[in-house]
Every structure is written in C-alpha cells, then in structure tokens.
Write a protein that holds these residues in place. Structure first.
Motif, PDB file in Angstrom:
ATOM      1  N   ASP A 239      29.325  -9.396 -78.131  1.00 35.47           N
ATOM      2  CA  ASP A 239      28.822  -9.969 -76.881  1.00 35.47           C
ATOM      3  C   ASP A 239      27.344  -9.669 -76.682  1.00 35.47           C
ATOM      4  O   ASP A 239      26.654 -10.388 -75.964  1.00 35.47           O
ATOM      5  N   THR A 240      26.862  -8.623 -77.325  1.00 33.27           N
ATOM      6  CA  THR A 240      25.465  -8.201 -77.140  1.00 33.27           C
ATOM      7  C   THR A 240      24.586  -8.470 -78.360  1.00 33.27           C
ATOM      8  O   THR A 240      23.401  -8.125 -78.336  1.00 33.27           O
ATOM      9  N   LEU A 241      25.149  -9.060 -79.415  1.00 33.28           N
ATOM     10  CA  LEU A 241      24.378  -9.216 -80.655  1.00 33.28           C
ATOM     11  C   LEU A 241      24.640 -10.584 -81.279  1.00 33.28           C
ATOM     12  O   LEU A 241      25.791 -10.964 -81.495  1.00 33.28           O
ATOM     13  N   SER A 242      23.560 -11.321 -81.565  1.00 30.63           N
ATOM     14  CA  SER A 242      23.688 -12.615 -82.237  1.00 30.63           C
ATOM     15  C   SER A 242      22.591 -12.774 -83.272  1.00 30.63           C
ATOM     16  O   SER A 242      21.503 -12.189 -83.160  1.00 30.63           O
ATOM     17  N   ILE A 243      22.896 -13.574 -84.294  1.00 34.69           N
ATOM     18  CA  ILE A 243      21.932 -13.919 -85.339  1.00 34.69           C
ATOM     19  C   ILE A 243      21.913 -15.435 -85.463  1.00 34.69           C
ATOM     20  O   ILE A 243      22.971 -16.072 -85.555  1.00 34.69           O
ATOM     21  N   ARG A 244      20.722 -16.006 -85.474  1.00 34.62           N
ATOM     22  CA  ARG A 244      20.587 -17.452 -85.631  1.00 34.62           C
ATOM     23  C   ARG A 244      19.623 -17.754 -86.770  1.00 34.62           C
ATOM     24  O   ARG A 244      18.509 -17.230 -86.805  1.00 34.62           O
ATOM     25  N   LEU A 245      20.069 -18.604 -87.709  1.00 33.03           N
ATOM     26  CA  LEU A 245      19.259 -19.037 -88.839  1.00 33.03           C
ATOM     27  C   LEU A 245      18.909 -20.511 -88.652  1.00 33.03           C
ATOM     28  O   LEU A 245      19.806 -21.333 -88.420  1.00 33.03           O
ATOM     29  N   ASN A 246      17.633 -20.846 -88.756  1.00 30.92           N
ATOM     30  CA  ASN A 246      17.173 -22.216 -88.523  1.00 30.92           C
ATOM     31  C   ASN A 246      16.355 -22.725 -89.707  1.00 30.92           C
ATOM     32  O   ASN A 246      15.596 -21.962 -90.325  1.00 30.92           O
ATOM     33  N   ALA A 247      16.497 -24.014 -89.988  1.00 31.27           N
ATOM     34  CA  ALA A 247      15.686 -24.667 -91.017  1.00 31.27           C
ATOM     35  C   ALA A 247      15.306 -26.061 -90.516  1.00 31.27           C
ATOM     36  O   ALA A 247      16.155 -26.790 -89.990  1.00 31.27           O
ATOM     37  N   THR A 248      14.040 -26.407 -90.663  1.00 30.79           N
ATOM     38  CA  THR A 248      13.539 -27.727 -90.278  1.00 30.79           C
ATOM     39  C   THR A 248      12.728 -28.299 -91.427  1.00 30.79           C
ATOM     40  O   THR A 248      11.875 -27.604 -92.005  1.00 30.79           O
ATOM     41  N   TYR A 249      12.989 -29.565 -91.740  1.00 29.53           N
ATOM     42  CA  TYR A 249      12.260 -30.250 -92.817  1.00 29.53           C
ATOM     43  C   TYR A 249      11.909 -31.652 -92.330  1.00 29.53           C
ATOM     44  O   TYR A 249      12.754 -32.352 -91.758  1.00 29.53           O
ATOM     45  N   GLN A 250      10.663 -32.053 -92.546  1.00 35.43           N
ATOM     46  CA  GLN A 250      10.242 -33.410 -92.185  1.00 35.43           C
ATOM     47  C   GLN A 250       9.188 -33.898 -93.167  1.00 35.43           C
ATOM     48  O   GLN A 250       8.196 -33.221 -93.414  1.00 35.43           O
ATOM     49  N   HIS A 251       9.434 -35.081 -93.729  1.00 38.93           N
ATOM     50  CA  HIS A 251       8.498 -35.689 -94.679  1.00 38.93           C
ATOM     51  C   HIS A 251       8.027 -37.024 -94.115  1.00 38.93           C
ATOM     52  O   HIS A 251       8.843 -37.875 -93.744  1.00 38.93           O
ATOM     53  N   ARG A 252       6.727 -37.185 -94.043  1.00 39.27           N
ATOM     54  CA  ARG A 252       6.123 -38.397 -93.490  1.00 39.27           C
ATOM     55  C   ARG A 252       5.291 -39.077 -94.575  1.00 39.27           C
ATOM     56  O   ARG A 252       4.542 -38.425 -95.294  1.00 39.27           O
ATOM     57  N   LYS A 253       5.437 -40.396 -94.678  1.00 34.15           N
ATOM     58  CA  LYS A 253       4.715 -41.163 -95.692  1.00 34.15           C
ATOM     59  C   LYS A 253       4.126 -42.392 -95.034  1.00 34.15           C
ATOM     60  O   LYS A 253       4.792 -43.069 -94.250  1.00 34.15           O
ATOM     61  N   TRP A 254       2.858 -42.665 -95.308  1.00 29.14           N
ATOM     62  CA  TRP A 254       2.207 -43.837 -94.726  1.00 29.14           C
ATOM     63  C   TRP A 254       1.531 -44.669 -95.812  1.00 29.14           C
ATOM     64  O   TRP A 254       1.035 -44.145 -96.813  1.00 29.14           O
ATOM     65  N   SER A 255       1.535 -45.987 -95.601  1.00 29.90           N
ATOM     66  CA  SER A 255       0.917 -46.900 -96.562  1.00 29.90           C
ATOM     67  C   SER A 255      -0.574 -47.056 -96.305  1.00 29.90           C
ATOM     68  O   SER A 255      -1.345 -47.310 -97.229  1.00 29.90           O
ATOM     69  N   ASP A 256      -0.974 -46.943 -95.045  1.00 27.66           N
ATOM     70  CA  ASP A 256      -2.385 -47.048 -94.681  1.00 27.66           C
ATOM     71  C   ASP A 256      -2.524 -46.626 -93.231  1.00 27.66           C
ATOM     72  O   ASP A 256      -1.535 -46.352 -92.546  1.00 27.66           O
ATOM     73  N   TYR A 257      -3.763 -46.572 -92.756  1.00 24.13           N
ATOM     74  CA  TYR A 257      -4.013 -46.166 -91.377  1.00 24.13           C
ATOM     75  C   TYR A 257      -3.673 -47.278 -90.393  1.00 24.13           C
ATOM     76  O   TYR A 257      -3.712 -48.457 -90.729  1.00 24.13           O
ATOM     77  N   SER A 258      -3.407 -46.868 -89.143  1.00 24.31           N
ATOM     78  CA  SER A 258      -3.210 -47.833 -88.064  1.00 24.31           C
ATOM     79  C   SER A 258      -4.545 -48.102 -87.388  1.00 24.31           C
ATOM     80  O   SER A 258      -4.722 -47.901 -86.186  1.00 24.31           O
ATOM     81  N   SER A 259      -5.517 -48.540 -88.181  1.00 23.66           N
ATOM     82  CA  SER A 259      -6.861 -48.800 -87.664  1.00 23.66           C
ATOM     83  C   SER A 259      -7.313 -50.186 -88.094  1.00 23.66           C
ATOM     84  O   SER A 259      -6.846 -50.726 -89.102  1.00 23.66           O
ATOM     85  N   ILE A 260      -8.214 -50.749 -87.302  1.00 16.42           N
ATOM     86  CA  ILE A 260      -8.776 -52.056 -87.622  1.00 16.42           C
ATOM     87  C   ILE A 260     -10.298 -51.952 -87.604  1.00 16.42           C
ATOM     88  O   ILE A 260     -10.870 -51.028 -87.009  1.00 16.42           O
ATOM     89  N   ASP A 261     -10.957 -52.904 -88.260  1.00 14.87           N
ATOM     90  CA  ASP A 261     -12.419 -52.922 -88.325  1.00 14.87           C
ATOM     91  C   ASP A 261     -12.982 -53.553 -87.058  1.00 14.87           C
ATOM     92  O   ASP A 261     -12.630 -54.690 -86.707  1.00 14.87           O
ATOM     93  N   VAL A 262     -13.853 -52.799 -86.361  1.00  8.54           N
ATOM     94  CA  VAL A 262     -14.431 -53.291 -85.108  1.00  8.54           C
ATOM     95  C   VAL A 262     -15.943 -53.081 -85.109  1.00  8.54           C
ATOM     96  O   VAL A 262     -16.482 -52.278 -85.880  1.00  8.54           O
ATOM     97  N   LEU A 263     -16.602 -53.790 -84.219  1.00 11.78           N
ATOM     98  CA  LEU A 263     -18.034 -53.624 -84.015  1.00 11.78           C
ATOM     99  C   LEU A 263     -18.291 -52.431 -83.098  1.00 11.78           C
ATOM    100  O   LEU A 263     -17.473 -52.108 -82.235  1.00 11.78           O
ATOM    101  N   PRO A 264     -19.421 -51.744 -83.274  1.00 11.72           N
ATOM    102  CA  PRO A 264     -19.736 -50.661 -82.346  1.00 11.72           C
ATOM    103  C   PRO A 264     -20.008 -51.204 -80.950  1.00 11.72           C
ATOM    104  O   PRO A 264     -20.308 -52.382 -80.770  1.00 11.72           O
ATOM    105  N   VAL A 265     -19.882 -50.355 -79.967  1.00 10.79           N
ATOM    106  CA  VAL A 265     -20.161 -50.612 -78.550  1.00 10.79           C
ATOM    107  C   VAL A 265     -19.113 -51.536 -77.925  1.00 10.79           C
ATOM    108  O   VAL A 265     -18.424 -51.173 -76.979  1.00 10.79           O
ATOM    109  N   THR A 266     -18.977 -52.769 -78.476  1.00 10.28           N
ATOM    110  CA  THR A 266     -18.042 -53.728 -77.860  1.00 10.28           C
ATOM    111  C   THR A 266     -16.617 -53.546 -78.346  1.00 10.28           C
ATOM    112  O   THR A 266     -15.674 -53.975 -77.673  1.00 10.28           O
ATOM    113  N   PHE A 267     -16.440 -52.972 -79.526  1.00 14.59           N
ATOM    114  CA  PHE A 267     -15.136 -52.773 -80.163  1.00 14.59           C
ATOM    115  C   PHE A 267     -14.406 -54.094 -80.413  1.00 14.59           C
ATOM    116  O   PHE A 267     -13.174 -54.130 -80.499  1.00 14.59           O
TER     117      PHE A 267
END
Length: 722
Positions: A239-267
């Motif tokens: 009642d007074t003693l516990s043990i917890r074991l945790n594991a987390t794994y995450q893999h992220r893969k991207w093909s390209d950025y979520s950005s577009i080509d814009v002009l300065p100032v006006t975007f």
C-alpha cells in the motif's frame, strides 16, 4: 490557467467539457510536484485533459497550443519547433530553449546549441495522456535548467490494476486543394494481477500535404507521418510502495517543409499559390525516446520518490541551400551548381532525481531533493553540390566542399528544497531554492572548402542559484488571490571562438536568468457555473544569450537584458444545462531593454521575435439529447493572433507577420461508448504565417520561405471506448 482553458491553433477546436464544467474546480495537477487542485496552485497555469484533446482531434502542438494563454510556437520547418511562454525568446536560432519539457518525472530538455536545445521540443502525440500542464513564468526552483519562461508537462495515464479498458479512434481528413490524411490511435489497459497492470498506447498519424513544387513536377510535397507509442508497467508492491516503468517512442518523417515562397514585406506568394520551388527538396526524419523507472515509497514522515531516466533524440535532415550557397560556389567550381547540407544530429541524457515530500499538514509542508544529469550531443553537417541541370546531388565530387562537426557534453548536479507554512486556514506562504553546478565541453571541427580547417575547443563550468516565494489568500472557499516571485535560468557554455579571435571575445558565455513578479486570482462563482483565472506579471531577463557571427564562425554573446510584461485570462461559463462558453487570452509586451550587438541587430525598446502582443480565443458548445443513450453536439471556436516580428536582423528591417483570425466548426453524436464527429478547421481558409527564413544571400531583402498553418481542412472522426 487551469480550470477553464478555452481551446484553439492548427485551426484547433475548443471543447467545453472542462471549461466551466461542474467539476472544473477539482482538476488535480502536480505543478508543484505534489497533488493539488489546480485552483489552489499559486501559479498561472493551464490544464488540457485527455478527453478534451481527443474530442477535438488534437495530435500535435499545432492542434492545441493556442488553447494556452501566453504560449506560442516558432516552427523551423520539419526539423523541429521551439516553445515560447510570455514572449521569452531570442528567435528561431536561440541557443537554449526557454521552456522546459517534462514527461511525467522525466525532463526532455537539452542544453546548448550542439544539444539542439531550442529545436527539439518533442511534440509527442497526446492520445490517452491524462493531461498536459503548462506553467507560465520561470520554474527554476523545482524544475531547474531551461524553465526560463515556463514549463510544458505531459502527464501520462498510469496502468489500472482494477479493470480492463481499451479505446480506438480513426480520423480521416483532407486539406482543401491538398492531399488526404489519416490518424489511427488505440489503447489497451490490462490488469496482470490485483497489484500490477500494463497500459499500451499506439498511433499512426499521416498529416496531409498541401504545398506543390511545379519545378520538380511534384504535388503535396509536405506530407508527414508520425508513428509510435507508449508502454507503462505498474507494480504495487504494498500500500505504501509502487514501481512504475515507462517507455515512449515516436518517429516522425517529413517529405518537405510546410513553407511556400513569398515576397518580403507583403508576403504575397511568388508563384501565386501554395508553391515552393527547390532543386532537390528538404526531407528528413527525427526520433524521440524516453525511458523511466519511478519508485514511490511512503516512509511515514514523507514520501520518497526516485526517478531514473534515459532520453534520446536523433535526426537526419537535408537542407536545400542552393539560394544561399549556389552564388558563392558556382564561380569556384567553374559551372552552375546548387548545394545541400546533410545534417545528422543527436542527443542523449541520463537523469536521476531523489525527492522527499512531506504530507500536506495543517501547518507545515516541505520538499527536499537532489538531481543529476549527464548529457552529450552532436551536430554533423556535410555540404554537397547539386547539379542544376539534372537536379541531382553530387556526393562523389572530386574534392570535399566541407562541413562542420560539433560535439558537446553537459553534466549537472543540483539540490533543491521548498518550505510552506499555513499561518491561518486561509493564508499561507511558501519559499524555495535550488543550487546547481554544471560543467561542459564544446568542440567544433570545420573542414574542406567551407569549413576552413577550423578546430575549436572550449570547456566551461558554472554555479547557479534560483529561488522562489509565493503567498496565497483564500478570500472565500471558492476564490483565491496569490502573489508569486520566482527565478529561472538557462545554462551558459563553452563558446565557438576562432583561434584568431581577440582576447575580448569571451571563450565562454554565461547563464541567462529571468526574475518573475506575478499577481493572480482563481476561483469559481455562481455554484461553479463560472470559473476564472487571471494573472498579471513582469519578467526581467538578464544576460540574454544571442547568436552572432565572428570571422564566419557562429558564436554566442551575452548581451544586456529584456523585459516582458503582460496579463492573461481564462473564463468558462455554463449559463444553462448543455451550453458552455469559453474565453481566454493574453497580452504580452516583450522588448529589449538595451541594444543588442551590431552583428545581431535590435535596438533598445524593440520587440522580441516570435510572439504576438495579443492572442485571444472564444468558444461555444451546445449539447442536446437526441435519443436514448445518444446526445448531439455542435461547437464553434474563434482565435485571434496579432502580428509578430521575425528574428533580429543586422542588415535591414525585420519582417512583420500579419495578424490573423481562424474559425473552426464541429458537430456530431456521442454516447457513453461511441463518438462520431464531423469538423472543419480553418473554415475561412486563413493564410497565417508561423515563421520565415531567407532563401538567398539577400537575406530579408530577397525571396522568403514562409512556414504556414494548415489551410481549410475537412474531417470525420469516430471513436469507441470500453
């Protein structure tokens, strides 16, 4: 703020189940490393629980960060993100993250540029998380390094030995004029005996692309995937003693950025739409891992906790830098060439914390702890030419174009403690302090045509003391006023200093420190139909760490100070059964107090980059009975962000990202077991920019790559729970 966060960002939805709900005042948090009601904690904080996140299909930062007053995000393409609280940041290329991230008892934070501190906020999928806690203001006493501006804490669900449970969710969505995506999630909780259980979570997220590259004949180039899971094993030995074991794994893969080509100032988009043109693109992948063993033992006069953790980050990314390097390389190589940088980076760390926590007594409460971290990180960059005619990378070029290999180690040991005293049942005061000692090594090896044969090495060590004090007054059993004074820091380190540099260029840089003054009020009124949290603050920031160039080498300087002042609010209101209203936001005025060095840019009084001065959201949800065991619901939310500024610039004016408004809708059916939701995010298809980067040597005067929020998205989600 805890009880009534109004929800909102990618074009997030604002659920009503927490804000203003009858049990909102009873939300339990561990912000101060002991279990407390959120409305009793003398800190400005927000709580997002698992049901609310699942209800709005929130799987990543971009889906829910605007639900948190005072919290913003600086995106750096697919490579990573930087969390910012109360405007405390120097921009995209900050040396250290100003927000510490925790997963339960494990710090997922690194230190220094070669530890990729400012870029590796883990962005874990929050499916089946018990809650997310966001603490605003420095938290250096209990959480140590990197909590300069605040803390972001994932709290996972513990395994339950008392029952079998499971859940599954499917979300299919599509971006207007873009691709389709799918999100699959599942959880199983299995008792192993009356005193042991296993909980497993798995997920697959495919985020649809919506950016095209006609020059390469490609559409929807920015599709990304995220796959991973968590496993947790709980043993209740007594009642007074516990043990917890945790594991987390995450893999992220991207093909390209979520950005577009814009002009300065006006975007304005250069090519008239969601288009980004590069020679070979910017793909990459990143993996986060967290492993922890926590022992919790009630020894009578106190609870002893031991947390042993190992964390790891690894990434590989390709950056098409033809616009910046091509003009320099082509004359040297004798014909037109572009260029790419291949970057491999990683960080791993071991941490150990021991902590004693007293029971919550009628008069006195205390904590005492010790902490150790051993971290190492690296960033390796190789540069290769790109044949413009064939658009291929030439990896077997006759000679080496060059690159930079950086390595860094960081070791820290610290001790901390807090002491609280209840003068009356309605008034109490708490104080705390933390002493930290760290030592570091830094090495950079530059080679080839671009690296110039550079070999740099710099050790450093430092002692830091952080402290805090707060007082709270329960005006009534439902309303509390509080005041808080607290400090936080990010560590210094060894500097990138060329051998030819003068003695006046520091061989190491100092830690950066914030001091926070805060007044706030929390509570519930009208039989808990209205919940509220408000806070006003001032943060003084000293010894800011800034990246600056010297002799072609990126070095770090401590430069002057800054100040952030503002206020935050969060309200939830249930005027009648079934109708829930939410309203939250923040005003942040973060500015330099002194001019930055000329190689960085930034005048005294100039705004810090990346954060809006005003951010606001409002929500409404109506639940109504339809048939036996089923209810219907319809919800709408709106969010507003005022304009933001780009990074400091030494060669010209900074860019101003326009303000924006987003609207989201959802409707559906729900029962005790099933939920079906149809939704539209970013209903008006708002064009909103999260960050920019220069794509040529002209810096902000030439074409820019603008990271943008996801356009209008339609989706259907179905979930079941057992």
């Amino acid at each position: 703020m805890a009880a009534a966060p109004a929800f909102e960002t990618r074009a997030p939805e604002i659920p009503a189940t927490e804000a203003g709900a009858p049990d909102a005042k009873d939300i339990i948090v561990t912000a101060q490393k002991r279990s407390e009601r959120s409305l009793e904690v003398p800190i400005s904080l927000t709580v997002l629980n698992d049901k609310d996140l699942a209800a709005v299909q929130a799987y990543r930062y971009e889906d829910y960060l605007a639900k948190v007053p005072g919290l913003s995000l600086i995106g750096v393409g697919g490579f990573g993100s930087q969390l910012v609280v109360r405007g405390v940041t120097t921009g995209t290329y900050a040396i250290n993250s100003s927000v510490a991230t925790y997963v339960d008892e494990t710090p997922f934070s690194s230190n220094g540029s070669s530890g990729l501190s400012a870029f590796i906020a883990p962005n874990f999928d929050p499916y089946d998380m018990q809650r997310i806690e966001v603490l605003r203001g420095p938290q250096g006493t209990l959480y140590g390094a990197n909590s300069l501006g605040g803390l972001f804490k994932y709290v996972t669900n513990a395994p339950d030995p008392a029952r079998i449970a499971a859940s599954a969710d499917v979300d299919v969505n599509a971006v207007d004029h873009g691709a389709a995506g799918i999100n699959l999630h599942g959880m199983v909780n299995a008792p192993l005996s009356g005193k042991a259980a296993l909980r497993v979570v798995g997920f697959y997220d495919e985020s649809p692309g919506y950016v095209d590259d006609p020059s390469r004949g490609l559409k929807d180039i920015n599709t990304s995937t995220m796959v991973g899971g968590r496993a947790s094993l709980l043993f209740k030995l007594a009642d007074t003693l516990s043990i917890r074991l945790n594991a987390t794994y995450q893999h992220r893969k991207w093909s390209d950025y979520s950005s577009i080509d814009v002009l300065p100032v006006t975007f304005q988009p250069i090519y008239g739409g969601m288009i980004s043109e590069t020679l070979v693109g910017n793909p990459g992948a990143a993996t986060n891992q967290v492993y922890n063993a926590t022992v919790d033992w009630d020894i009578g006069f106190a609870t002893l906790l031991s947390s042993s953790s190992y964390i790891e980050y690894a990434s590989q990314a390709q950056f098409d830098v033809s616009g910046t390097y091509g003009a320099f390389l082509s004359p040297i190589l004798g014909s037109p060439y572009g260029a790419i940088i291949d970057q491999k980076s990683g960080m791993h760390a071991y941490t150990q914390e021991f902590r004693l926590t007293s029971p919550t007594g009628p008069k006195l409460q205390w904590q005492a702890g010790a902490y150790y971290m051993k971290q190492s990180g690296f960033v390796n960059q190789d540069t290769y030419p790109v044949d413009i005619a064939s658009k291929t990378i030439v990896r077997d070029f006759p000679f080496q174009l060059g690159g930079f290999y950086n390595d860094q180690t960081y070791n820290e040991i610290s001790g901390f403690g807090t002491l609280g005293y209840n003068f009356t049942p309605a008034f109490d005061v708490s104080v705390g302090g933390r002493y930290s000692h760290n030592n570091q090594t830094f090495t950079e090896n530059g080679f080839g045509l671009l690296g110039g044969g550079i070999l740099l090495s710099a050790p450093s060590s430092e002692d830091v003391f952080t402290y805090s004090a707060d007082a709270r007054w329960r005006v009534t059993p439902q309303v509390m006023l509080y005041g808080r004074f607290a400090t936080g820091y990010v560590p210094g380190g060894g500097n990138n200093v060329p051998i030819t540099a003068p003695a006046t260029l520091p061989r190491s840089y100092k830690s950066s420190k914030t001091t926070n003054y805060e007044l706030g009020a929390k509570g519930s009124l009208f039989d808990n139909k209205l919940t509220f949290e408000v806070a006003a603050y001032q943060i003084d920031w000293a010894n800011i760490q800034l990246a600056a160039s010297y002799g072609g080498v990126l070095t770090t300087l401590n430069a002057g100070g800054a100040k952030s002042t503002g206020f935050e609010w969060s309200f939830g209101f249930v005027p009648v059964k079934g109708l829930t209203l939410g309203f939250n936001g923040s005003h942040t005025k973060a500015r330099l107090k002194e001019a930055a060095p000329a190689t960085v840019g930034g005048a005294a009084g100039e705004r810090l980059p990346g954060s809006p001065e005003w951010s606001t959201s409002a929500s409404v949800q109506y639940d109504y009975p339809l048939a036996a065991h089923f209810d219907g619901f319809v919800a709408a939310d709106w969010q507003h962000s005022s304009n933001r500024l780009s990074d400091f610039s030494a060669i010209g004016a900074r860019q101003t990202f326009p303000s924006y408004n987003m609207v989201n809708l959802r409707l559906g059916l729900k029962s005790a077991r099933w939920t079906a939701t149809a939704y539209v995010r970013n209903l008006t298809n708002t064009f909103a920019i999260s960050n920019i980067s220069a794509t040529t040597l002209a810096d902000n005067f030439g074409p820019l790559a603008a990271n943008i929020y996801q356009p209008r998205t339609f989706g259907i989600a179905i979930g079941v729970r057992y």
